[in-house]
Design a protein around this motif. Sequence first.
Motif, PDB file in Angstrom:
ATOM      1  N   ASN A  38       0.860  -1.173   0.000  1.00  0.00           N
ATOM      2  CA  ASN A  38       0.000   0.000   0.000  1.00  0.00           C
ATOM      3  C   ASN A  38       0.903   1.232   0.000  1.00  0.00           C
ATOM      4  O   ASN A  38       1.980   1.215   0.597  1.00  0.00           O
ATOM      5  CB  ASN A  38      -0.892   0.031   1.253  1.00  0.00           C
ATOM      6  CG  ASN A  38      -1.995  -0.991   1.193  1.00  0.00           C
ATOM      7  OD1 ASN A  38      -2.976  -0.796   0.501  1.00  0.00           O
ATOM      8  ND2 ASN A  38      -1.817  -2.101   1.895  1.00  0.00           N
ATOM      9  N   THR A  66      -3.510   0.331  -3.540  1.00  0.00           N
ATOM     10  CA  THR A  66      -4.296  -0.209  -2.434  1.00  0.00           C
ATOM     11  C   THR A  66      -4.301  -1.725  -2.530  1.00  0.00           C
ATOM     12  O   THR A  66      -4.750  -2.288  -3.534  1.00  0.00           O
ATOM     13  CB  THR A  66      -5.740   0.320  -2.469  1.00  0.00           C
ATOM     14  OG1 THR A  66      -5.706   1.753  -2.436  1.00  0.00           O
ATOM     15  CG2 THR A  66      -6.545  -0.203  -1.283  1.00  0.00           C
ATOM     16  N   ASP A  67      -3.772  -2.367  -1.506  1.00  0.00           N
ATOM     17  CA  ASP A  67      -3.777  -3.836  -1.388  1.00  0.00           C
ATOM     18  C   ASP A  67      -3.250  -4.547  -2.630  1.00  0.00           C
ATOM     19  O   ASP A  67      -3.824  -5.535  -3.079  1.00  0.00           O
ATOM     20  CB  ASP A  67      -5.183  -4.338  -1.042  1.00  0.00           C
ATOM     21  CG  ASP A  67      -5.637  -3.871   0.331  1.00  0.00           C
ATOM     22  OD1 ASP A  67      -4.766  -3.633   1.184  1.00  0.00           O
ATOM     23  OD2 ASP A  67      -6.852  -3.745   0.548  1.00  0.00           O
ATOM     24  N   GLY A  80      -5.258  -6.169  -6.732  1.00  0.00           N
ATOM     25  CA  GLY A  80      -5.046  -4.854  -6.144  1.00  0.00           C
ATOM     26  C   GLY A  80      -5.682  -3.782  -6.999  1.00  0.00           C
ATOM     27  O   GLY A  80      -6.131  -4.030  -8.122  1.00  0.00           O
TER      28      GLY A  80
END
Length: 122
Positions: A38, A66-67, A80
Amino acid sequence: TLNMQGNYDTPRMSSNDTSQGNLVFTGLAPSSTNAIVNGNFTRNGNQVSKVQNQRTFTSTTQINLTDLTINKSTAKILSGTGTATISVTSSGVTKNFTGNITFNGNGVATLLINGVSYTINL
């Protein structure tokens, strides 16, 4: 935290770039199958085109992740999302683009900007 300075020179374009980023990695323990990333990354560049009007321009690209999930044994991105913001200035005119990135898990990411989808082979 990362900082980079570099350049490239190709037959069609050259660039002098700097980059900064802050990335947080989790899942690095040996027992974990996947690493998760992240954070953000920004690239600033001064480019010179070597074709047609041979324009010069500056650009900024910011990516927020993000992720982002990476399989540690294969080093392949599994999934992601992210956002990308791109700003380009040439001859006093600035164009801005914002899009969403989806990492599809099959070696491909999709960037969606203004309703247009771009496929990125990783």
